[in-house]
Structures are given as structure tokens and as C-alpha cells.
Design an enzyme around this catalytic site. Structure first.
Site, PDB file in Angstrom:
ATOM      1  N   ASP A  74       0.879  -1.168   0.000  1.00 46.37           N
ATOM      2  CA  ASP A  74       0.000   0.000   0.000  1.00 46.37           C
ATOM      3  C   ASP A  74       0.917   1.219   0.000  1.00 46.37           C
ATOM      4  OD1 ASP A  74      -1.624   2.153   0.592  1.00 46.37           O
ATOM      5  OD2 ASP A  74      -2.623   1.205   2.299  1.00 46.37           O
ATOM      6  N   TYR A 171      -7.703  14.753  -8.743  1.00 45.80           N
ATOM      7  CA  TYR A 171      -6.865  13.880  -9.575  1.00 45.80           C
ATOM      8  C   TYR A 171      -5.923  14.714 -10.446  1.00 45.80           C
ATOM      9  CZ  TYR A 171      -5.769  10.049 -12.836  1.00 45.80           C
ATOM     10  OH  TYR A 171      -5.138   9.106 -13.607  1.00 45.80           O
TER      11      TYR A 171
END
Length: 263
Positions: A74, A171
């Protein structure tokens, strides 16, 4: 325009130890891992989803005849990133190429976006790329001190780092940050003979994207492409392999647009 034939390999990464993050599934990451294997690299793939990661490793073994090493990671967890680099060195003896593919999207207007939505996209897409880049550069420095300089980092950015699209402020900001990180880290890595570059795809079609994206939006995005179609993930992957290879020996700090969008 029809999709071109899948190109043959040319041993561009023969003997290189490559790590590809977020490589599970059917997108750019797995396509890059496949292409690296076909080009002769020793590959380790990572993802946070262990079951999909192992399934992808088996699929790549079926496609290429070589099973990549795997490591669950992760990229929002610094300890996991450290373990990822250590796993790559344990598997292949060194690190030569890092492909930072991990990213997280979503759709929300700035007005409606929560702090958590903003922070999560930035943490995975930008800060995750920073964490992995930092860990790789520290490893590259150790290798250089041992008389083995060189290496390459390739980041996955996006044309949204340059262009506007409603609902994509988090984003787009993250991908613009990846571009800036690419340029600045490239200047710092040059003394190690390490190149840092990025690709900026516009639209690469794969099943997961089709599943999570509205059909009308996909039609609109496709209409912007000069070729009248989205890129195949492998078309982005071949550009990543080029940047990782010695064919790009004098490129650093660059962001290559992998796009057929109209100017």
C-alpha cells in the site's frame, strides 16, 4: 483507426530488475509488467490487493512463460514501501527500474468534494509516488556508492496534469504534482546517473475503467482522440519501457504525452 498489432520484443530490458506498482488487474500496470518481462527484465509486481496480485502474477506467467515476483504494498504506508524495495533487492539482487503506476481517481466537484476525498487521492497518487521515488533513490544511492550507479524511474502521470476536466480537481492536481516531482527529482538524481521521466496518458481503455466510468463520459473522451479510439494499455506500456531503457539514455525530467487528443 484499428488497433495496431502487438509489437515484438527486442530485449530492451535484458537483465534489468524492475518494480511495477499497482500492477494487479488489467490496466497499464499489468500491461507494463508483461512488456517488461517480454523485454527480458526480472520483474517484481506490487499491489495492495493480494488476491488480485497473485492472480495477475499467474496470468503473466501464462502469457510470458516467466512468473514475476510479488510483494503486497500500500503506497500510503511508508513501512510497506520500504518492504517493497527490500523485496525487490531480495528477489533480484538490485533495483534498476521503478515504475510508479499507483494512482486513485474519483469524480467530485470542488464545491462538493470533502477533505477526505481530496486527501485520499493526493495521498495515493502524488504522495505515494513520492514515497516510492524516495525509497528507490536511496537504494540507487547505495548502489552508486558500491560502484554500480545508474537506474531509471518512470512515473504514470496524466494529460489532466495539463488540461481541465470537471469533477477531476483532486486527480488533476495530483497528476500535475507527479509531473513537478518528476522534473525536480530528475535534477537531483542525475548525479547518480539515474533518469526520472513520466508518461501522461489521455485515455487507455481496460475493463475496470469501463466498469467505473459513465458510458456517456467515455464516449465524450473517446471523441477527443484523433484516432477515434482509446489507447490500449500496452500502447502506454511500450512508452514506459522505452523510457526505462537505454534508448532513452539522454532523457530525464521529461513528461511524454501518450495521447492522440486534438491540439
Amino acid at each position: 483507426m484499428n488497433v495496431p498489432e502487438y509489437p515484438p520484443a527486442h530485449d530492451l530490458l535484458r537483465g534489468r530488475a524492475v518494480v511495477v506498482t499497482a500492477a494487479a488487474g488489467t490496466g497499464i500496470g499489468s500491461a507494463t509488467a508483461r512488456r517488461c518481462l517480454e523485454e527480458g527484465a526480472d520483474v517484481l509486481i506490487s499491489d495492495w490487493h493480494e488476491r488480485r496480485l497473485l492472480a495477475t502474477a499467474e496470468e503473466l506467467a501464462d502469457l510470458t512463460g516467466t512468473r514475476p515476483a510479488t510483494a503486497v504494498c500500500d503506497v500510503t504506508d511508508e513501512d510497506a514501501v520500504q518492504r517493497l524495495v527490500a523485496a525487490a533487492v531480495d528477489a533480484h539482487g538490485r533495483l534498476d527500474v521503478l515504475v510508479n503506476n499507483a494512482g486513485l481517481g474519483g469524480t467530485a466537484t470542488v464545491e462538493a468534494m470533502t477533505d477526505d476525498e481530496w486527501a485520499r487521492v493526493l495521498d495515493v497518487t502524488l504522495t505515494g509516488t513520492f514515497r516510492c521515488t524516495r525509497a528507490a533513490l536511496r537504494r540507487f544511492r547505495g548502489q552508486a556508492d558500491a560502484g554500480r550507479p545508474g537506474g531509471a524511474i518512470v512515473n504514470n502521470a496524466s494529460v489532466l496534469g495539463w488540461r481541465a476536466q470537471p469533477g477531476q480537481a483532486h486527480y488533476a492536481a495530483a497528476k500535475a504534482g507527479v509531473m513537478a516531482l518528476t522534473r525536480c527529482s530528475a535534477m537531483e538524481a542525475a548525479e547518480l546517473e539515474v533518469r526520472v521521466n513520466a508518461v501522461a496518458p489521455s485515455l487507455a481503455m481496460h475493463p475496470f475503467l469501463a466498469k467505473v466510468t459513465d458510458d456517456e463520459l467515455l464516449t465524450q473522451l473517446t471523441a477527443r482522440e484523433a484516432f477515434g479510439r482509446a489507447a490500449e494499455p500496452w500502447e502506454v506500456a511500450t512508452t514506459i519501457v522505452f523510457l526505462a531503457s537505454e534508448y532513452a539514455s539522454y532523457l530525464t525530467g521529461e513528461v511524454l504525452s501518450v495521447s492522440s487528443q486534438h491540439a
